[in-house]
Motif scaffolding. Structure first.
Motif, PDB file in Angstrom:
ATOM      1  N   TRP A 149       0.853  -1.191   0.000  1.00 65.47           N
ATOM      2  CA  TRP A 149       0.000   0.000   0.000  1.00 65.47           C
ATOM      3  C   TRP A 149       0.889   1.241   0.000  1.00 65.47           C
ATOM      4  O   TRP A 149       1.797   1.350   0.833  1.00 65.47           O
ATOM      5  CB  TRP A 149      -0.906   0.002   1.224  1.00 65.47           C
ATOM      6  N   SER A 183      -6.843   7.298  -2.700  1.00 65.47           N
ATOM      7  CA  SER A 183      -6.831   6.063  -1.913  1.00 65.47           C
ATOM      8  C   SER A 183      -8.255   5.548  -1.701  1.00 65.47           C
ATOM      9  O   SER A 183      -8.488   4.334  -1.691  1.00 65.47           O
ATOM     10  CB  SER A 183      -6.152   6.304  -0.561  1.00 65.47           C
ATOM     11  N   GLU A 187      -9.628   1.911  -2.762  1.00 62.08           N
ATOM     12  CA  GLU A 187     -10.323   1.027  -1.817  1.00 62.08           C
ATOM     13  C   GLU A 187     -11.661   0.560  -2.377  1.00 62.08           C
ATOM     14  O   GLU A 187     -12.015  -0.625  -2.273  1.00 62.08           O
ATOM     15  CB  GLU A 187     -10.531   1.758  -0.489  1.00 62.08           C
ATOM     16  N   TYR A 276      -1.878  -3.335   4.054  1.00 61.98           N
ATOM     17  CA  TYR A 276      -2.926  -2.322   4.138  1.00 61.98           C
ATOM     18  C   TYR A 276      -3.248  -1.979   5.588  1.00 61.98           C
ATOM     19  O   TYR A 276      -3.473  -0.816   5.932  1.00 61.98           O
ATOM     20  CB  TYR A 276      -4.164  -2.809   3.408  1.00 61.98           C
TER      21      TYR A 276
END
Length: 277
Positions: A149, A183, A187, A276
């Motif tokens: 990530w 981000s 997701e 993550y």
């Protein structure tokens, strides 16, 4: 002067009526109408552990930082050997990200969404979305493939939000994480692919939260009908309500990753979730 002030307040009321309560301008105009001024501090004076008042903005920020860091600490790890059972059969989750899905996610972003630390607003991202959906989809695929990530997406802005009781107690504030909008898109793109598998195999029949086509009203309707049926059958009803303090700020990564392996998730995807978390 008095008539001018009344006309100005009338103008504010008309602007407020034209906006939705979801719009941040609606709240700003209400504050201006209520207090008669535009700029006002959103965080009052706070008290530290020594009982001293903290009034400077920098000192308030440091006090919130110390308070939230103390909340986010997990208790000592007590490994339960019964929990870590042998992994189940490997299930192949096809992590294929299509540019059409990515474009739809960009389009569904709300214009009032707060800008993250990268200073890329929703309006800018929506404007350039047709040109970046293909490379961004490939970027997310590489993130899953490498199990990493990005560090830039780990940086959050923390916004204090009062929960209850006294305003001067820093423990009564919840820290809202303002993350990068890119981000959030990544997701949601990953969730679009992985969520159907978890809904079928991981959540169970009693899971109502965070499911598509399910909500609080559905759960209340179901419980009410179940209780009415039980009352008609001369049965007693007992309800247990509980709350987990800081549940979203205290993710027990060891147990969650063990649960993923038990479900048969491959090592590559488990490695991604580990990075993550």
């Amino acid at each position: 002067l008095k008539s001018s002030k009344q006309r100005y307040f009338q103008h504010l009321r008309s602007r407020i009526d034209s906006l939705s309560q979801k719009d941040q301008r609606w709240w700003a105009l209400n504050r201006e109408l209520l207090y008669g001024k535009i700029k006002m501090t959103s965080i009052p004076g706070l008290k530290n552990q020594d009982g001293q008042w903290v009034t400077r903005a920098v000192d308030k920020a440091n006090l919130f930082k110390d308070t939230w860091c103390a909340k986010f600490i997990l208790p000592p790890l007590d490994t339960n050997a019964l929990f870590f059972i042998d992994p189940g059969p490997i299930h192949a989750i096809r992590m294929q990200f299509h540019s059409r899905t990515c474009a739809r996610i960009f389009k569904q972003l709300r214009d009032q969404c707060a800008t993250g630390p990268d200073e890329l607003s929703v309006k800018i991202l929506k404007f350039i979305a047709p040109f970046i959906v293909i490379p961004f989809s490939r970027l997310v695929s590489n993130i899953i493939e490498e199990g990493y990530w990005p560090d830039a997406w780990r940086v959050h802005r923390m916004i204090p939000l009062i929960k209850r009781n006294a305003y001067f107690e820093p423990d009564n504030y919840r820290g809202l994480h303002i993350t990068s909008i890119l981000s959030k898109v990544a997701e949601r793109l990953i969730a679009h692919v992985s969520a159907p598998f978890f809904e079928r195999s991981a959540y169970g029949t009693n899971q109502w939260a965070y499911l598509r086509k399910y909500g609080l009203k559905d759960l209340l309707c179901f419980l009410q009908c179940s209780w009415l049926l039980a009352i008609c059958q001369d049965q007693q009803i007992g309800v247990y309500l509980s709350d987990i303090k800081g549940a979203f700020d205290r993710v027990f990564a060891h147990f969650l990753l063990a649960k993923l392996r038990q479900l048969g998730i491959g090592d590559k995807i488990v490695d991604f979730f580990e990075q993550y978390l």
